[in-house]
Motif scaffolding. Structure first.
Motif, short mmCIF file in Angstrom:
data_model
loop_
_atom_site.label_atom_id
_atom_site.label_comp_id
_atom_site.label_asym_id
_atom_site.label_seq_id
_atom_site.Cartn_x
_atom_site.Cartn_y
_atom_site.Cartn_z
N ARG A 27 0.82 -1.20 0.00
CA ARG A 27 0.00 0.00 0.00
C ARG A 27 0.87 1.26 0.00
NH1 ARG A 27 -5.82 -1.00 0.79
NH2 ARG A 27 -5.94 -3.27 0.86
N TRP A 28 0.26 2.35 -0.44
CA TRP A 28 0.83 3.69 -0.32
C TRP A 28 -0.21 4.56 0.35
CZ3 TRP A 28 -1.23 8.07 -2.90
CH2 TRP A 28 -0.54 9.26 -2.65
N ASN A 29 0.06 4.99 1.59
CA ASN A 29 -0.91 5.77 2.36
C ASN A 29 -2.27 5.09 2.40
OD1 ASN A 29 0.99 7.71 2.90
ND2 ASN A 29 0.23 9.18 1.41
N GLY A 30 -2.25 3.77 2.49
CA GLY A 30 -3.49 3.00 2.53
C GLY A 30 -4.07 2.66 1.18
N ASN A 31 -3.50 3.19 0.11
CA ASN A 31 -4.03 2.96 -1.24
C ASN A 31 -3.30 1.80 -1.92
OD1 ASN A 31 -5.82 5.48 -1.55
ND2 ASN A 31 -3.86 6.35 -0.94
N LEU A 32 -4.01 1.14 -2.82
CA LEU A 32 -3.39 0.06 -3.59
C LEU A 32 -2.36 0.60 -4.57
CD1 LEU A 32 -6.45 -2.18 -4.52
CD2 LEU A 32 -4.73 -2.60 -2.76
N CYS A 33 -1.50 -0.30 -5.01
CA CYS A 33 -0.48 0.04 -6.02
C CYS A 33 -0.61 -0.93 -7.19
CB CYS A 33 0.92 -0.04 -5.41
SG CYS A 33 1.20 1.11 -4.04
N PRO A 34 -1.65 -0.77 -8.00
CA PRO A 34 -1.91 -1.74 -9.06
C PRO A 34 -1.04 -1.53 -10.29
CG PRO A 34 -3.52 0.00 -9.16
CD PRO A 34 -2.66 0.30 -7.97
N SER A 35 -1.02 -2.55 -11.12
CA SER A 35 -0.40 -2.43 -12.44
C SER A 35 -1.40 -2.95 -13.47
CB SER A 35 0.92 -3.20 -12.51
OG SER A 35 0.70 -4.59 -12.30
N PHE A 36 -1.20 -2.54 -14.72
CA PHE A 36 -2.18 -2.82 -15.77
C PHE A 36 -1.48 -3.30 -17.03
CE2 PHE A 36 -3.51 0.65 -13.06
CZ PHE A 36 -4.76 0.26 -12.64
N ASP A 37 -2.13 -4.20 -17.76
CA ASP A 37 -1.59 -4.57 -19.06
C ASP A 37 -1.79 -3.40 -20.03
OD1 ASP A 37 -4.24 -4.69 -20.04
OD2 ASP A 37 -4.38 -6.83 -19.66
N ARG A 38 -1.19 -3.48 -21.21
CA ARG A 38 -1.20 -2.35 -22.13
C ARG A 38 -2.62 -1.94 -22.52
NH1 ARG A 38 2.24 0.77 -25.72
NH2 ARG A 38 0.77 2.13 -26.80
N ALA A 39 -3.47 -2.93 -22.79
CA ALA A 39 -4.84 -2.60 -23.22
C ALA A 39 -5.59 -1.85 -22.13
CB ALA A 39 -5.59 -3.88 -23.60
N GLU A 40 -5.44 -2.28 -20.88
CA GLU A 40 -6.15 -1.60 -19.80
C GLU A 40 -5.51 -0.25 -19.49
OE1 GLU A 40 -9.59 -1.91 -17.23
OE2 GLU A 40 -8.89 -2.79 -19.10
N ALA A 41 -4.18 -0.16 -19.65
CA ALA A 41 -3.51 1.13 -19.48
C ALA A 41 -4.03 2.15 -20.49
CB ALA A 41 -1.99 0.96 -19.64
N GLU A 42 -4.34 1.69 -21.69
CA GLU A 42 -4.91 2.59 -22.69
C GLU A 42 -6.32 3.04 -22.27
OE1 GLU A 42 -4.64 0.44 -26.35
OE2 GLU A 42 -2.48 0.80 -26.55
N GLN A 43 -7.06 2.16 -21.59
CA GLN A 43 -8.37 2.54 -21.07
C GLN A 43 -8.22 3.60 -19.98
OE1 GLN A 43 -11.27 1.78 -22.15
NE2 GLN A 43 -11.29 -0.26 -23.06
N VAL A 44 -7.21 3.44 -19.13
CA VAL A 44 -6.95 4.45 -18.10
C VAL A 44 -6.66 5.80 -18.75
CG1 VAL A 44 -5.40 5.15 -16.22
CG2 VAL A 44 -6.09 2.75 -16.42
N ALA A 45 -5.82 5.78 -19.78
CA ALA A 45 -5.47 7.02 -20.48
C ALA A 45 -6.70 7.68 -21.08
CB ALA A 45 -4.42 6.74 -21.55
N GLU A 46 -7.54 6.89 -21.74
CA GLU A 46 -8.73 7.44 -22.37
C GLU A 46 -9.67 8.06 -21.34
OE1 GLU A 46 -10.72 4.87 -25.07
OE2 GLU A 46 -8.94 4.45 -26.26
N TRP A 47 -9.85 7.36 -20.22
CA TRP A 47 -10.74 7.89 -19.19
C TRP A 47 -10.17 9.19 -18.61
CZ3 TRP A 47 -10.78 9.36 -14.12
CH2 TRP A 47 -12.03 9.57 -13.55
N MET A 48 -8.87 9.19 -18.31
CA MET A 48 -8.24 10.39 -17.75
C MET A 48 -8.36 11.58 -18.70
SD MET A 48 -6.98 10.00 -14.68
CE MET A 48 -5.73 11.30 -14.59
N ASN A 49 -8.21 11.33 -19.98
CA ASN A 49 -8.20 12.42 -20.96
C ASN A 49 -9.59 12.99 -21.24
OD1 ASN A 49 -5.45 12.32 -21.25
ND2 ASN A 49 -5.50 11.02 -23.07
#
Length: 198
Positions: A27-49
């Motif tokens: 954890r970091w300050n109680g939060n998770l520290c996840p990792s994502f495959d490339r396809a899901e990382a692209e989903q993160v980018a699209e949502w953030m943008n």
């Protein structure tokens, strides 16, 4: 003892859900520290943008195989996330507010949106709000039902193995490109009110 790595939904500030790999103990300050495959990382980018930035804004971009996040509210250099040996991106691990699902397991069963869209998907049965994922056949079923229910504002199309969701009544918004995760599942309707269809 080797860490136990889970694969399942993680939430960013409770506003968006993505499929990630994470060690529930790390954890970091109680939060998770996840990792994502490339396809899901692209989903993160699209949502953030778009959704996260109330966009469109290029907060998240790609520099080759590197995920780059440029926080407009910070004078620091952009954060750069490179893939690890498994090809996963630890986006915001140690700096973003990633949260866990309510439980660390899932079931496979019928779910619905207001009784109008019915499918069978994987979901956390104890979560306060479910965010199911679906195999290709069920994703196709959802796309067909959604289009039949509201053809004037909903358009689903397949681009190879990517399901493209266009909201026709929001012409200025980019279509959502829903890619399969590492298990070949699609998170369709991230912002829909999915419920168990008991």
């Amino acid at each position: 003892m080797a860490a136990v790595i889970y694969y399942g939904p993680v939430t960013l500030d409770g506003k968006a859900f993505f499929q990630g790999h994470y060690d529930p103990v790390k954890r970091w300050n109680g939060n998770l520290c996840p990792s994502f495959d490339r396809a899901e990382a692209e989903q993160v980018a699209e949502w953030m943008n778009y959704e996260g930035a109330r966009g469109p804004k290029d907060l998240c971009t790609w520099d080759g195989d590197t995920f780059v996040y440029d926080n407009p509210d910070s004078s620091d250099d952009p954060e750069r996330f490179e893939p690890d040996e498994s090809g996963h991106y630890a986006i915001g691990a140690g700096s973003w507010y990633w949260g866990p699902p309510i439980t660390d397991f899932e079931v496979y069963g019928p779910v619905t949106v207001d009784g109008l869209i019915v499918a069978t998907g994987y979901y956390d049965p104890e979560a306060y709000r479910i965010f199911p994922s679906f195999d290709r056949k069920q994703a196709e079923r959802i796309a067909e039902q959604a289009t039949e229910h509201d053809p004037e504002s909903t358009l689903f199309e397949w681009d190879g193995d990517v399901l493209v969701y266009t909201q026709l009544n929001y012409p200025d918004e980019e279509p959502e490109r829903i890619r399969p995760d590492g298990y070949g599942r699609y998170i369709v309707g991230r912002n829909w009110d999915w419920e168990r269809d008991d």
